[in-house]
Design an enzyme around this catalytic site. Structure first.
Site, PDB file in Angstrom:
ATOM      1  N   ARG A 169     -22.363  15.691 -16.942  1.00 42.35           N
ATOM      2  CA  ARG A 169     -20.965  15.938 -17.223  1.00 42.35           C
ATOM      3  C   ARG A 169     -20.488  15.434 -18.538  1.00 42.35           C
ATOM      4  O   ARG A 169     -19.516  15.991 -19.037  1.00 42.35           O
ATOM      5  CB  ARG A 169     -20.233  15.505 -16.023  1.00 42.35           C
ATOM      6  CG  ARG A 169     -18.684  15.499 -15.965  1.00 42.35           C
ATOM      7  CD  ARG A 169     -18.033  16.817 -15.679  1.00 42.35           C
ATOM      8  NE  ARG A 169     -16.732  16.703 -15.606  1.00 42.35           N
ATOM      9  CZ  ARG A 169     -15.852  16.923 -16.849  1.00 42.35           C
ATOM     10  NH1 ARG A 169     -16.318  16.733 -17.950  1.00 42.35           N
ATOM     11  NH2 ARG A 169     -14.640  16.877 -16.363  1.00 42.35           N
ATOM     12  N   ARG A 221     -19.561  22.123  -1.869  1.00 44.02           N
ATOM     13  CA  ARG A 221     -19.557  21.148  -3.171  1.00 44.02           C
ATOM     14  C   ARG A 221     -20.803  20.341  -3.274  1.00 44.02           C
ATOM     15  O   ARG A 221     -20.700  19.242  -3.611  1.00 44.02           O
ATOM     16  CB  ARG A 221     -18.443  20.492  -3.041  1.00 44.02           C
ATOM     17  CG  ARG A 221     -16.947  21.249  -2.656  1.00 44.02           C
ATOM     18  CD  ARG A 221     -16.442  22.117  -3.961  1.00 44.02           C
ATOM     19  NE  ARG A 221     -16.178  21.233  -5.055  1.00 44.02           N
ATOM     20  CZ  ARG A 221     -14.888  20.899  -5.478  1.00 44.02           C
ATOM     21  NH1 ARG A 221     -13.873  21.297  -4.452  1.00 44.02           N
ATOM     22  NH2 ARG A 221     -14.643  20.063  -6.295  1.00 44.02           N
ATOM     23  N   ARG A 237     -20.299  15.628  -7.929  1.00 41.96           N
ATOM     24  CA  ARG A 237     -19.998  14.322  -8.651  1.00 41.96           C
ATOM     25  C   ARG A 237     -20.551  13.383  -7.574  1.00 41.96           C
ATOM     26  O   ARG A 237     -20.974  12.032  -7.972  1.00 41.96           O
ATOM     27  CB  ARG A 237     -18.459  13.785  -8.724  1.00 41.96           C
ATOM     28  CG  ARG A 237     -17.730  14.512  -9.838  1.00 41.96           C
ATOM     29  CD  ARG A 237     -16.250  14.500  -9.684  1.00 41.96           C
ATOM     30  NE  ARG A 237     -15.841  14.988  -8.500  1.00 41.96           N
ATOM     31  CZ  ARG A 237     -14.638  15.091  -8.016  1.00 41.96           C
ATOM     32  NH1 ARG A 237     -13.614  14.555  -8.904  1.00 41.96           N
ATOM     33  NH2 ARG A 237     -14.440  15.911  -7.106  1.00 41.96           N
ATOM     34  N   TYR A 294      -2.000  27.470  -6.628  1.00 40.16           N
ATOM     35  CA  TYR A 294      -2.189  26.624  -7.703  1.00 40.16           C
ATOM     36  C   TYR A 294      -1.554  27.331  -9.227  1.00 40.16           C
ATOM     37  O   TYR A 294      -0.895  26.771  -9.812  1.00 40.16           O
ATOM     38  CB  TYR A 294      -3.720  26.627  -8.095  1.00 40.16           C
ATOM     39  CG  TYR A 294      -4.489  25.549  -7.225  1.00 40.16           C
ATOM     40  CD1 TYR A 294      -4.285  24.291  -7.624  1.00 40.16           C
ATOM     41  CD2 TYR A 294      -5.046  26.169  -6.194  1.00 40.16           C
ATOM     42  CE1 TYR A 294      -5.165  23.355  -6.585  1.00 40.16           C
ATOM     43  CE2 TYR A 294      -5.916  25.081  -5.404  1.00 40.16           C
ATOM     44  CZ  TYR A 294      -5.880  23.936  -5.748  1.00 40.16           C
ATOM     45  OH  TYR A 294      -6.525  22.870  -4.817  1.00 40.16           O
ATOM     46  N   ASP A 302     -15.820  27.122 -10.719  1.00 44.64           N
ATOM     47  CA  ASP A 302     -14.508  26.765 -10.222  1.00 44.64           C
ATOM     48  C   ASP A 302     -13.681  27.925  -9.657  1.00 44.64           C
ATOM     49  O   ASP A 302     -13.618  28.956 -10.458  1.00 44.64           O
ATOM     50  CB  ASP A 302     -13.877  25.667 -11.088  1.00 44.64           C
ATOM     51  CG  ASP A 302     -12.808  25.032 -10.089  1.00 44.64           C
ATOM     52  OD1 ASP A 302     -13.196  23.993  -9.558  1.00 44.64           O
ATOM     53  OD2 ASP A 302     -11.786  25.232 -10.222  1.00 44.64           O
TER      54      ASP A 302
HETATM   55  O1  CP3 Z   1     -19.761  23.690  -4.330  1.00 43.30           O
HETATM   56  C1  CP3 Z   1     -20.475  23.739  -5.225  1.00 43.30           C
HETATM   57  O2  CP3 Z   1     -21.079  22.660  -5.608  1.00 43.30           O
HETATM   58  C2  CP3 Z   1     -20.134  24.638  -6.652  1.00 43.30           C
HETATM   59  C3  CP3 Z   1     -19.127  24.125  -7.473  1.00 43.30           C
HETATM   60  C4  CP3 Z   1     -17.538  24.363  -6.900  1.00 43.30           C
HETATM   61  C5  CP3 Z   1     -16.814  23.304  -7.727  1.00 43.30           C
HETATM   62  N1  CP3 Z   1     -15.461  23.877  -7.356  1.00 43.30           N
HETATM   63  C6  CP3 Z   1     -17.062  22.518  -8.722  1.00 43.30           C
HETATM   64  C7  CP3 Z   1     -15.814  21.615  -9.262  1.00 43.30           C
HETATM   65  C8  CP3 Z   1     -16.732  24.982  -6.018  1.00 43.30           C
HETATM   66  C9  CP3 Z   1     -17.462  25.920  -5.077  1.00 43.30           C
HETATM   67  C10 CP3 Z   1     -15.545  24.707  -6.245  1.00 43.30           C
HETATM   68  C11 CP3 Z   1     -14.543  25.230  -5.545  1.00 43.30           C
HETATM   69  C12 CP3 Z   1     -12.920  24.907  -5.327  1.00 43.30           C
HETATM   70  N2  CP3 Z   1     -12.530  24.458  -6.696  1.00 43.30           N
HETATM   71  C13 CP3 Z   1     -12.098  24.805  -4.435  1.00 43.30           C
HETATM   72  C14 CP3 Z   1     -12.535  25.426  -2.884  1.00 43.30           C
HETATM   73  C15 CP3 Z   1     -13.328  24.474  -2.096  1.00 43.30           C
HETATM   74  C16 CP3 Z   1     -12.485  23.040  -1.745  1.00 43.30           C
HETATM   75  O3  CP3 Z   1     -12.875  22.268  -1.969  1.00 43.30           O
HETATM   76  O4  CP3 Z   1     -11.381  23.547  -0.895  1.00 43.30           O
HETATM   77  C17 CP3 Z   1     -10.812  24.323  -5.072  1.00 43.30           C
HETATM   78  C18 CP3 Z   1      -9.676  24.101  -4.076  1.00 43.30           C
HETATM   79  C19 CP3 Z   1     -11.277  24.031  -6.205  1.00 43.30           C
HETATM   80  C20 CP3 Z   1     -10.099  23.390  -7.337  1.00 43.30           C
HETATM   81  C21 CP3 Z   1     -10.555  22.222  -7.867  1.00 43.30           C
HETATM   82  N3  CP3 Z   1     -11.521  22.044  -8.780  1.00 43.30           N
HETATM   83  C22 CP3 Z   1      -9.894  20.921  -7.823  1.00 43.30           C
HETATM   84  C23 CP3 Z   1      -8.876  20.712  -6.693  1.00 43.30           C
HETATM   85  C24 CP3 Z   1     -10.796  20.017  -8.511  1.00 43.30           C
HETATM   86  C25 CP3 Z   1     -10.073  18.671  -8.706  1.00 43.30           C
HETATM   87  C26 CP3 Z   1     -10.541  17.878  -7.550  1.00 43.30           C
HETATM   88  C27 CP3 Z   1     -11.889  17.844  -6.978  1.00 43.30           C
HETATM   89  O5  CP3 Z   1     -12.045  18.524  -5.568  1.00 43.30           O
HETATM   90  O6  CP3 Z   1     -12.970  17.880  -7.449  1.00 43.30           O
HETATM   91  C28 CP3 Z   1     -11.630  20.740  -9.172  1.00 43.30           C
HETATM   92  C29 CP3 Z   1     -12.611  20.215 -10.079  1.00 43.30           C
HETATM   93  C30 CP3 Z   1     -14.102  20.382  -9.449  1.00 43.30           C
HETATM   94  N4  CP3 Z   1     -14.611  21.756  -9.213  1.00 43.30           N
HETATM   95  C31 CP3 Z   1     -15.021  19.560  -9.867  1.00 43.30           C
HETATM   96  C32 CP3 Z   1     -16.457  20.131  -9.372  1.00 43.30           C
HETATM   97  C33 CP3 Z   1     -17.647  19.878  -9.626  1.00 43.30           C
HETATM   98  C34 CP3 Z   1     -14.914  18.127 -10.481  1.00 43.30           C
HETATM   99  C35 CP3 Z   1     -14.576  18.126 -11.985  1.00 43.30           C
HETATM  100  C36 CP3 Z   1     -15.425  17.194 -12.790  1.00 43.30           C
HETATM  101  O7  CP3 Z   1     -16.698  17.042 -12.696  1.00 43.30           O
HETATM  102  O8  CP3 Z   1     -14.685  16.495 -13.578  1.00 43.30           O
END
Ligand code: CP3
Length: 356
Positions: free
Chosen positions: A45, A32, A36, A157, A82
Site C-alpha cells: 500500500r 475483506r 490491512r 455514498y 472497491d
Molecule cells: O474483500 C476484499 O479483500 C477485496 C477488496 C475489497 C475492498 N473493499 C478493499 C478496500 C472489497 C470487497 C471492498 C468492498 C467495500 N468497499 C464495501 C462493501 C463491504 C463492506 O465492508 O461492507 C464497502 C462499504 C466499501 C467502501 C469502502 N472502501 C470504505 C467504507 C472504505 C474505508 C473503510 C474501510 O472499511 O476500509 C474503503 C477502503 C478500502 N477498501 C480499503 C480496502 C483494502 C482500505 C483502504 C486502504 O488500504 O487504505
C-alpha cells in the site's frame, strides 16, 4: 436455484457449494481478506500513490488479491477493488481520506450520469486485467470472485458524500423517490455491464455487496434492494453470463427471506445476527448460504471463537454452505486467529511463518 454450470469433483469447492452441493466440509474465504490485516498488504500500500490508483493498477491489485491466498489454504480469492470505483467511473469525484474513509464530490445530475454509463465499463477495464492476471496464477481448485456494490449501498455514498449512518440518504429516498429510482437504475445498468466484464475476464462467481440493507420497511426494501438486485442478475444472465451470484443483504434481518425469494441468486451471504434456522430455511429453499461469523469474534479469538466456529459448521452441515464472516475482516485482526479458523475448517495446516 443451482448454477447452470455442471460440476465435477474437479470443480472448485466454492462453485460446487454454489451449485447446491452439500460437501463434506464447506469451502472457506473471508470478506475483506485482502487488505490491512496483512503486513505485506500494508507494505504494498505504501508504494501506491493513493488507494484508487492502487485499485486501478492490475499488477499491484493482483498482488493484493493473491497475498491472502499465499498465506492460507483458502478456497476462493476476491478481486482487490472497491465498490466506489463505479461512481468514479460515472463521473462523480471519489477519494479516500487517510484514516477516515471515502469522500465523494457533489452528486452529478442524473442525466449526466446516464450519459456516462456506456463509457464507465471501459474506465473499469483495469479490474478485468487484474482478474485475468489472478486467474492465470491461481491454482484451478481455487475460485476467483468478482464483485460490485449494490445500487442502494453505492447510492448512499453518492448522496451523502461519505460513510455515515445513512440518515440523509434515507431521507433523500423518501423526499425524492423519482430521483432515487433514476439513480438506482443508472447503477443497475452500469453495475450489470461491469459484472459481465468481470465474468468475461475470469471471475467465476459474482458477489453483490448491499452493506446497508438495514432499517428499510418491507415495501421500501422490495423497491430499492430486491428489485435492483433482481434486474442486475437478469441483465447479466441476458448477456449470456452463467456464473453464480452471491447476494449480501447485510442487516436485512427477517427480510432475508423476501430477498432470497425475490432475487435469483445462487448464494445468500448472512450477517452476524442470522439465526441457525434462517440459514437452514434458505438451504431448504435451494440457496447456498455463506457467512455469519462475527468479525469482532475473529479478532477477539479464544475459546468463544473456537466454539462459534464449531457451532456454525454443525448448524449448517446439512446443506450447501460457504464458511465466511458476517462482515469484513477488521484491520487489526491477529493473523493467528485467521489461520486457526482456516485450519479447523479445511483440515489443512498453515505454515508457522504464515500464521504469525
Ligand atoms: O474483500 C476484499 O479483500 C477485496 C477488496 C475489497 C475492498 N473493499 C478493499 C478496500 C472489497 C470487497 C471492498 C468492498 C467495500 N468497499 C464495501 C462493501 C463491504 C463492506 O465492508 O461492507 C464497502 C462499504 C466499501 C467502501 C469502502 N472502501 C470504505 C467504507 C472504505 C474505508 C473503510 C474501510 O472499511 O476500509 C474503503 C477502503 C478500502 N477498501 C480499503 C480496502 C483494502 C482500505 C483502504 C486502504 O488500504 O487504505
Amino acid at each position: 436455484m443451482s448454477s447452470p454450470e455442471p460440476t465435477s469433483p474437479e470443480t472448485p469447492r466454492l462453485l460446487r457449494a454454489l451449485a447446491g452441493e452439500t460437501l463434506e466440509r464447506p469451502p472457506i474465504w473471508f470478506m475483506r481478506q485482502a487488505g490491512r490485516s496483512l503486513p505485506e498488504y500494508r507494505e504494498l500500500r505504501t508504494r501506491a500513490k493513493d488507494f484508487i490508483a492502487f485499485c486501478h493498477d492490475p499488477e499491484m491489485a493482483a498482488e493484493a488479491t493473491l497475498q491472502p491466498m499465499r498465506r492460507f489454504p483458502l478456497d476462493a480469492a476476491i478481486v482487490f477493488a472497491d465498490i466506489l470505483l463505479i461512481p468514479r467511473a460515472l463521473g462523480q469525484e471519489v477519494w479516500f481520506e487517510a484514516g477516515e474513509g471515502p469522500r465523494l464530490g457533489p452528486l452529478p445530475e442524473i442525466a449526466a450520469l446516464e450519459r456516462e454509463i456506456e463509457a464507465s465499463t471501459g474506465r473499469l477495464s483495469s479490474i478485468g486485467e487484474t482478474l485475468s492476471r489472478v486467474r492465470g496464477e491461481l491454482e484451478p481448485e481455487r475460485a476467483l470472485i468478482g464483485f460490485a456494490g449494490a445500487p442502494w449501498t453505492v447510492a448512499t455514498y453518492m448522496i451523502e458524500g461519505k460513510g455515515s449512518n445513512r440518515e440523509a440518504a434515507r431521507t433523500f429516498a423518501y423526499q425524492n423517490p423519482e430521483v432515487l429510482d433514476a439513480l438506482l437504475e443508472v447503477l443497475v445498468e452500469s453495475t450489470a455491464r461491469y459484472l459481465v466484464m468481470q465474468a468475461r475476464a475470469g471471475a467465476q462467481a459474482l458477489k453483490i455487496f448491499e452493506s446497508w440493507a438495514e432499517q428499510l420497511a418491507e415495501d421500501v426494501f422490495e423497491r430499492i434492494v430486491i428489485q435492483p438486485h433482481r434486474r442486475i442478475v437478469e441483465r447479466v444472465r441476458a448477456a449470456g453470463v452463467t456464473v453464480p451470484f452471491i447476494g449480501f443483504p447485510r442487516g436485512a434481518g427477517a427480510l432475508v427471506d423476501n430477498y432470497a425469494a425475490g432475487v435469483p441468486v445462487e448464494g445468500v451471504a448472512l450477517d452476524t445476527q442470522a439465526s441457525a434456522e434462517q440459514g437452514r430455511r434458505l438451504q431448504r429453499n435451494g440457496k447456498c448460504i455463506q457467512g455469519a461469523l462475527d468479525n469482532l469474534l475473529l479478532r477477539a479469538g479464544g475459546p468463544a471463537l473456537d466454539a462459534r466456529v464449531e457451532q456454525i459448521l454443525e448448524q449448517w452441515e446439512g446443506g450447501p454452505h460457504i464458511f465466511n464472516l458476517g462482515h469484513g475482516v477488521m484491520p487489526d485482526t491477529p493473523i493467528a486467529h485467521i489461520a486457526r479458523v482456516v485450519e479447523r475448517v479445511t483440515g489443512k495446516k498453515v505454515a508457522a511463518e504464515m500464521a504469525a
